[in-house]
Design a protein around this motif. Sequence first.
Motif, PDB file in Angstrom:
ATOM      1  N   LEU A 256      47.085  63.193  17.370  1.00 49.08           N
ATOM      2  CA  LEU A 256      46.434  61.942  17.263  1.00 49.08           C
ATOM      3  C   LEU A 256      47.028  60.497  17.315  1.00 49.08           C
ATOM      4  O   LEU A 256      46.889  60.024  17.234  1.00 49.08           O
ATOM      5  CB  LEU A 256      45.340  62.050  16.118  1.00 49.08           C
ATOM      6  N   LEU A 257      48.269  60.764  16.626  1.00 46.95           N
ATOM      7  CA  LEU A 257      48.939  59.741  16.875  1.00 46.95           C
ATOM      8  C   LEU A 257      50.001  58.907  17.935  1.00 46.95           C
ATOM      9  O   LEU A 257      50.189  58.431  18.711  1.00 46.95           O
ATOM     10  CB  LEU A 257      50.654  60.298  16.021  1.00 46.95           C
ATOM     11  N   GLN A 258      50.081  60.613  18.800  1.00 46.29           N
ATOM     12  CA  GLN A 258      50.212  60.122  20.766  1.00 46.29           C
ATOM     13  C   GLN A 258      49.118  58.860  20.403  1.00 46.29           C
ATOM     14  O   GLN A 258      49.357  58.594  22.244  1.00 46.29           O
ATOM     15  CB  GLN A 258      50.289  61.653  21.002  1.00 46.29           C
ATOM     16  N   ASP A 259      47.851  59.649  20.580  1.00 46.47           N
ATOM     17  CA  ASP A 259      46.128  59.377  21.020  1.00 46.47           C
ATOM     18  C   ASP A 259      46.607  58.263  20.480  1.00 46.47           C
ATOM     19  O   ASP A 259      45.510  57.405  21.269  1.00 46.47           O
ATOM     20  CB  ASP A 259      45.920  60.419  21.495  1.00 46.47           C
ATOM     21  N   GLU A 260      47.296  57.920  19.703  1.00 46.71           N
ATOM     22  CA  GLU A 260      46.495  56.323  18.480  1.00 46.71           C
ATOM     23  C   GLU A 260      45.124  56.762  18.215  1.00 46.71           C
ATOM     24  O   GLU A 260      44.415  55.511  18.073  1.00 46.71           O
ATOM     25  CB  GLU A 260      46.341  54.833  19.058  1.00 46.71           C
ATOM     26  N   ASP A 261      44.601  57.891  17.639  1.00 47.10           N
ATOM     27  CA  ASP A 261      42.955  57.858  17.226  1.00 47.10           C
ATOM     28  C   ASP A 261      43.073  57.821  15.642  1.00 47.10           C
ATOM     29  O   ASP A 261      43.058  59.060  14.807  1.00 47.10           O
ATOM     30  CB  ASP A 261      42.675  59.418  18.018  1.00 47.10           C
ATOM     31  N   TYR A 262      42.942  57.287  15.523  1.00 49.98           N
ATOM     32  CA  TYR A 262      43.308  56.892  14.116  1.00 49.98           C
ATOM     33  C   TYR A 262      41.696  57.119  13.149  1.00 49.98           C
ATOM     34  O   TYR A 262      42.214  57.612  11.848  1.00 49.98           O
ATOM     35  CB  TYR A 262      44.021  55.649  13.656  1.00 49.98           C
ATOM     36  N   ASP A 263      40.694  57.204  13.986  1.00 48.65           N
ATOM     37  CA  ASP A 263      39.925  57.425  13.391  1.00 48.65           C
ATOM     38  C   ASP A 263      39.806  58.907  13.203  1.00 48.65           C
ATOM     39  O   ASP A 263      39.348  58.852  12.075  1.00 48.65           O
ATOM     40  CB  ASP A 263      38.347  57.015  14.104  1.00 48.65           C
ATOM     41  N   ILE A 269      42.886  63.498   6.998  1.00 46.55           N
ATOM     42  CA  ILE A 269      42.855  63.483   5.514  1.00 46.55           C
ATOM     43  C   ILE A 269      41.876  63.641   4.915  1.00 46.55           C
ATOM     44  O   ILE A 269      42.505  63.745   3.533  1.00 46.55           O
ATOM     45  CB  ILE A 269      43.130  61.955   5.074  1.00 46.55           C
ATOM     46  N   GLN A 270      40.968  62.691   5.097  1.00 44.02           N
ATOM     47  CA  GLN A 270      40.035  62.634   4.392  1.00 44.02           C
ATOM     48  C   GLN A 270      39.539  64.552   4.008  1.00 44.02           C
ATOM     49  O   GLN A 270      38.957  64.411   2.605  1.00 44.02           O
ATOM     50  CB  GLN A 270      38.483  61.936   4.793  1.00 44.02           C
ATOM     51  N   LYS A 271      39.414  65.429   4.904  1.00 40.53           N
ATOM     52  CA  LYS A 271      38.983  66.365   4.759  1.00 40.53           C
ATOM     53  C   LYS A 271      39.841  66.948   4.025  1.00 40.53           C
ATOM     54  O   LYS A 271      39.676  68.131   2.827  1.00 40.53           O
ATOM     55  CB  LYS A 271      39.014  67.379   6.553  1.00 40.53           C
ATOM     56  N   SER A 272      41.382  66.689   3.850  1.00 39.23           N
ATOM     57  CA  SER A 272      41.853  67.729   4.117  1.00 39.23           C
ATOM     58  C   SER A 272      42.371  66.923   1.711  1.00 39.23           C
ATOM     59  O   SER A 272      43.064  67.920   0.356  1.00 39.23           O
ATOM     60  CB  SER A 272      43.763  66.989   3.770  1.00 39.23           C
TER      61      SER A 272
END
Length: 280
Positions: A256-263, A269-272
Amino acid sequence: MIATIIGVGLIGGSLALSLKEKGIANWIIGVDFNEANLKRAQELKIIDEASNIEDAMNRSQLIILAIPVDAMLKALPSILDKITKSHVIMDVGSTKEQILELVSGHPQRGRFVAAHPMAGTEYSGPEAAIPNLFAQKTMVLCDVKNSDEDALELIETVVDQLSMRIVYMNGTEHDLHTAYVSHISHITSFALALTVLKKEKEQGRIFELASGGFESTVRLAKSSPDMWVPIFKHNRHNVLDVLEEHIKQLEQMKQLLQDEDYDTFYKLIQKSNKIRKILK
């Protein structure tokens, strides 16, 4: 009651202090394969005297095994060979399945109660022993149907006087759930410490910049390999299972960081955060 503690480190030493403080035992005999530990435990007044296993067993009603799992697997059968119906043996090992399998057919199996206090710190040795380590913590008792009624009753009374909660499980359940909530935390902490030591060459910067978050996450990496390698060894299949899932989660975050998919990262993180409803 006279109690013997075999292994006078963090858990054994803390138990010795609590047994005396709560009036459960009026005399504590310490047994340890490390003479320096025994001497230090006496100096710190954690134990009342040091002795060998044979002498201690002859004089004790309660015998607590607080040694690493590898050592416990070697010592427990010979201890069971020598006890009488007046003895109660309790272990405090962090894995249970192999221990329970080892003693399952022993004639004195009923005198043994398998226990695991869900308490501890990252420190080891007699100096790490502290009073009230176990208060308001959980004690897991395993396969209690195979323990004699009077032996189980004594251990349940001791646990109650230590102000601990009791959870009952079988050995397989115990090893599975402790892998998920305890063992993975330690192996992750060891890995994080190695990562930081590898990437951050300036140790002074680690000391200067490490905040409370880093310290709380990596503090378990201070734990003794003498204790934790046997735990990983004897709970290997469960640790590998949870480790595989943990690596999968890390790889997802990396992608996700590599894809810059911050949404999506935000949603993860919300799930965690749901863990807050469980661990208040």
